[in-house]
Design a protein around this motif. Structure first.
Motif, PDB file in Angstrom:
ATOM      1  N   VAL B 181       4.439   0.733  -0.838  1.00  9.93           N
ATOM      2  CA  VAL B 181       4.423   1.064   0.589  1.00  9.93           C
ATOM      3  C   VAL B 181       3.749  -0.071   1.364  1.00  9.93           C
ATOM      4  CG1 VAL B 181       3.530   2.649   2.337  1.00  9.93           C
ATOM      5  CG2 VAL B 181       4.482   3.550   0.227  1.00  9.93           C
ATOM      6  N   TRP B 182       2.625  -0.553   0.851  1.00 13.74           N
ATOM      7  CA  TRP B 182       1.927  -1.653   1.535  1.00 13.74           C
ATOM      8  C   TRP B 182       2.807  -2.899   1.610  1.00 13.74           C
ATOM      9  CZ3 TRP B 182      -1.675  -1.354   4.867  1.00 13.74           C
ATOM     10  CH2 TRP B 182      -2.698  -0.402   4.770  1.00 13.74           C
ATOM     11  N   GLU B 183       3.572  -3.169   0.522  1.00 16.54           N
ATOM     12  CA  GLU B 183       4.470  -4.337   0.529  1.00 16.54           C
ATOM     13  C   GLU B 183       5.506  -4.227   1.641  1.00 16.54           C
ATOM     14  OE1 GLU B 183       6.433  -4.791  -3.278  1.00 16.54           O
ATOM     15  OE2 GLU B 183       4.472  -4.871  -4.273  1.00 16.54           O
ATOM     16  N   GLY B 184       6.024  -3.006   1.834  1.00 17.53           N
ATOM     17  CA  GLY B 184       7.074  -2.807   2.840  1.00 17.53           C
ATOM     18  C   GLY B 184       6.535  -2.737   4.257  1.00 17.53           C
ATOM     19  N   ALA B 185       5.233  -2.487   4.389  1.00 17.75           N
ATOM     20  CA  ALA B 185       4.654  -2.338   5.728  1.00 17.75           C
ATOM     21  C   ALA B 185       4.169  -3.695   6.233  1.00 17.75           C
ATOM     22  CB  ALA B 185       3.492  -1.356   5.677  1.00 17.75           C
ATOM     23  N   SER B 186       3.983  -3.800   7.553  1.00 15.91           N
ATOM     24  CA  SER B 186       3.289  -4.985   8.038  1.00 15.91           C
ATOM     25  C   SER B 186       2.203  -4.546   9.010  1.00 15.91           C
ATOM     26  CB  SER B 186       4.264  -5.974   8.688  1.00 15.91           C
ATOM     27  OG  SER B 186       5.291  -5.287   9.353  1.00 15.91           O
ATOM     28  N   GLY B 187       1.135  -5.293   9.028  1.00 13.61           N
ATOM     29  CA  GLY B 187      -0.001  -4.908   9.860  1.00 13.61           C
ATOM     30  C   GLY B 187      -0.638  -3.631   9.319  1.00 13.61           C
ATOM     31  N   ASP B 188      -1.222  -2.847  10.212  1.00 12.75           N
ATOM     32  CA  ASP B 188      -1.891  -1.614   9.794  1.00 12.75           C
ATOM     33  C   ASP B 188      -0.899  -0.462   9.760  1.00 12.75           C
ATOM     34  OD1 ASP B 188      -4.260  -3.036   9.701  1.00 12.75           O
ATOM     35  OD2 ASP B 188      -4.728  -2.613  11.805  1.00 12.75           O
ATOM     36  N   ILE B 189      -1.243   0.557   8.954  1.00 12.15           N
ATOM     37  CA  ILE B 189      -0.368   1.715   8.814  1.00 12.15           C
ATOM     38  C   ILE B 189      -0.924   2.888   9.630  1.00 12.15           C
ATOM     39  CG2 ILE B 189       0.365   3.501   7.163  1.00 12.15           C
ATOM     40  CD1 ILE B 189       0.875   1.392   5.128  1.00 12.15           C
ATOM     41  N   VAL B 190      -0.024   3.617  10.276  1.00 17.38           N
ATOM     42  CA  VAL B 190      -0.422   4.819  11.017  1.00 17.38           C
ATOM     43  C   VAL B 190       0.221   6.021  10.342  1.00 17.38           C
ATOM     44  CG1 VAL B 190      -0.361   6.024  13.208  1.00 17.38           C
ATOM     45  CG2 VAL B 190      -0.503   3.553  13.164  1.00 17.38           C
ATOM     46  N   THR B 191      -0.591   7.016   9.994  1.00 16.60           N
ATOM     47  CA  THR B 191      -0.054   8.184   9.298  1.00 16.60           C
ATOM     48  C   THR B 191      -0.590   9.467   9.918  1.00 16.60           C
ATOM     49  OG1 THR B 191       0.208   9.205   7.132  1.00 16.60           O
ATOM     50  CG2 THR B 191      -1.875   8.134   7.541  1.00 16.60           C
ATOM     51  N   PHE B 192      -0.101  10.610   9.424  1.00 20.52           N
ATOM     52  CA  PHE B 192      -0.633  11.893   9.898  1.00 20.52           C
ATOM     53  C   PHE B 192      -1.009  12.754   8.703  1.00 20.52           C
ATOM     54  CE2 PHE B 192      -0.564  13.447  14.354  1.00 20.52           C
ATOM     55  CZ  PHE B 192      -1.366  14.553  14.168  1.00 20.52           C
ATOM     56  N   CYS B 193      -0.978  12.173   7.480  1.00 22.47           N
ATOM     57  CA  CYS B 193      -1.194  12.987   6.285  1.00 22.47           C
ATOM     58  C   CYS B 193      -2.503  12.601   5.597  1.00 22.47           C
ATOM     59  CB  CYS B 193      -0.008  12.782   5.337  1.00 22.47           C
ATOM     60  SG  CYS B 193      -0.252  13.519   3.728  1.00 22.47           S
ATOM     61  N   PRO B 194      -3.374  13.584   5.334  1.00 19.07           N
ATOM     62  CA  PRO B 194      -4.656  13.285   4.693  1.00 19.07           C
ATOM     63  C   PRO B 194      -4.506  12.631   3.316  1.00 19.07           C
ATOM     64  CG  PRO B 194      -4.629  15.559   5.468  1.00 19.07           C
ATOM     65  CD  PRO B 194      -3.249  15.022   5.657  1.00 19.07           C
ATOM     66  N   LEU B 195      -3.501  13.079   2.566  1.00 15.68           N
ATOM     67  CA  LEU B 195      -3.331  12.551   1.214  1.00 15.68           C
ATOM     68  C   LEU B 195      -2.801  11.112   1.254  1.00 15.68           C
ATOM     69  CD1 LEU B 195      -3.794  13.407  -1.668  1.00 15.68           C
ATOM     70  CD2 LEU B 195      -1.472  14.284  -1.756  1.00 15.68           C
ATOM     71  N   CYS B 196      -1.826  10.855   2.124  1.00 21.41           N
ATOM     72  CA  CYS B 196      -1.314   9.486   2.290  1.00 21.41           C
ATOM     73  C   CYS B 196      -2.466   8.578   2.713  1.00 21.41           C
ATOM     74  CB  CYS B 196      -0.229   9.410   3.363  1.00 21.41           C
ATOM     75  SG  CYS B 196       1.233  10.385   3.022  1.00 21.41           S
ATOM     76  N   HIS B 197      -3.290   9.063   3.629  1.00 14.96           N
ATOM     77  CA  HIS B 197      -4.412   8.271   4.132  1.00 14.96           C
ATOM     78  C   HIS B 197      -5.341   7.901   2.981  1.00 14.96           C
ATOM     79  CE1 HIS B 197      -8.024   7.170   6.375  1.00 14.96           C
ATOM     80  NE2 HIS B 197      -7.279   7.094   7.477  1.00 14.96           N
TER      81      HIS B 197
END
Lengths: 160, 227
Positions: B181-197
């Motif tokens: 997921v980090w490889e596919g993302a750029s910059g910071d990630i914004v989420t709404f899920c406690p577990l993903c966070h």
């Protein structure tokens, strides 16, 4: 009771819900586990379940299915494979220390109380190297006192 | 508007930031969140027995109905379980669905913007799948980030699994999925899920961060100094 009935019963499915599988393997091509080198094949899981094959016990999904429902999303019949994987886990695998701690917290408090989970899982976390990771990953750790919620008896079955 | 609030176990513990964020945003909108008295755990994804999972959430629906016919559940796992157990007497809503109403932008006090900073919106699995329990609005995080003055980037990873459910069981698999997921993302990630966070923060590279969407909103509202 044959294994398939036990698993379907747990998952709340009927045999007919699986017979509709077209065998199109969209689920297998979409499963995220394949991208990290684990050969996962939800279609084989369904077939092994219907045919009551011994291979079911060794299916990588039993151990590694993340429950992301990508297979369900792309399935023409939206078969919820993760629900069946969870039921198969419950029927076939011994329960994991995390699941035990989780259930036990629900029995005691009616909720997941994180400090209790940490306490119960300390030896496991220590052995597997979690403690260092949790220091980095946990945004906050609230040490509030646990509350015992009124659960209307829904947890009683856990004590059987 | 008065809503019944179902925080769930994570928001009462490690995801305290999301709990506070959701409460502050709703209060700024002029809505009232009343925590459901004696709510119990939804069982997340830890039980194979459907009946037991349903029983847990049906109890929560019964308790929630006493407060309001609209129940707000920010945690994706709780949302799915509650929606699965809900009958026609209540509607279970996600904050993102409320934030997608047209009146949200009239009611939100905005003091500054995100200044064009890039963010990768990340929904994870359960907010989007299975369809019948998923979010009932399309691309809400993209819309909100854009309207707050941020720039949406790398939205192709938004539905990819971070392996959160395996974090406490198969650490190594969960690590590989999170790093993808980090490889596919750029910059910071914004989420709404406690577990993903939790998982994305644990396996983040140096200098890259994970935010809850409410952190961004709070910053724009002036309720939070840094981002």
């Amino acid at each position: 009771m044959p294994l398939i009935d036990e698993i379907l019963d747990l998952a709340g499915y009927r045999r007919e819900d699986l017979y509709v599988c077209l065998g199109c393997k969209i689920c297998s091509s979409i499963c995220v586990l394949n991208e990290i080198g684990i050969e996962a094949n939800p279609r084989n899981f369904i077939i092994n379940l219907i045919m009551e094959k011994e291979e079911l016990r060794r299916d990588p999904l039993l151990k590694y299915c993340t429950g992301c429902y990508a297979c369900t999303f792309f399935c023409p019949w939206e078969i919820k494979v993760p629900d069946m994987v969870r039921a198969a886990r419950a029927a076939l695998l011994p329960s994991h220390p995390f699941e035990q701690a989780f259930s036990s917290s629900l029995e005691l408090f009616g909720r997941v109380y994180e400090p209790y989970l940490l306490f119960r899982l300390l030896p496991y976390f220590f052995r597997k190297g979690y403690l260092r990771l949790l220091v980095k990953g946990l945004p906050s750790f609230r040490l509030s006192l646990p509350k015992r919620v009124k659960t209307e008896g829904i947890f009683d079955r856990e004590k059987k | 508007m008065r809503y019944a609030y179902y925080p769930g176990c994570s928001l009462k513990g490690s995801a305290k930031g999301l709990d506070e964020g959701v409460k502050k945003v709703f209060s700024a909108l002029g809505d009232e969140l009343v925590e459901i008295p004696d709510w119990n755990c939804c069982g997340a994804f830890e039980f194979g027995e459907k009946e037991r999972i349903l029983a847990l959430s049906q109890a929560n629906i019964r308790k929630g109905r006493e407060v309001s016919s609209e129940i707000i559940a920010p945690c994706p796992a709780c949302l799915k379980n509650l929606r699965e157990a809900a009958d026609s007497s209540v509607s279970v809503l996600h904050p993102l669905e409320v934030f997608s109403e047209a009146s949200f932008w009239d009611r939100l006090p905005m003091k500054r913007d995100l200044g064009g900073r890039p963010f990768t919106p990340y929904y994870g699995c359960i907010l989007l799948r299975p369809r019948e329990f998923a979010l009932r609005v399309r691309d809400p995080m993209e819309e909100i980030i854009t309207r707050l003055g941020g720039k949406v980037v790398s939205s192709q990873v938004k539905a990819q699994c971070c392996g959160g459910n395996l974090f406490f069981k198969e650490l190594e698999v969960s690590e590989r999925l999170a790093k993808k997921v980090w490889e596919g993302a750029s910059g910071d990630i914004v989420t709404f899920c406690p577990l993903c966070h939790l998982v994305l923060k644990t396996f983040s590279e140096k200098g890259r961060r994970v935010f809850y969407l409410t952190d961004l909103i709070l910053y724009v509202m002036g309720e939070r100094e840094f981002l």
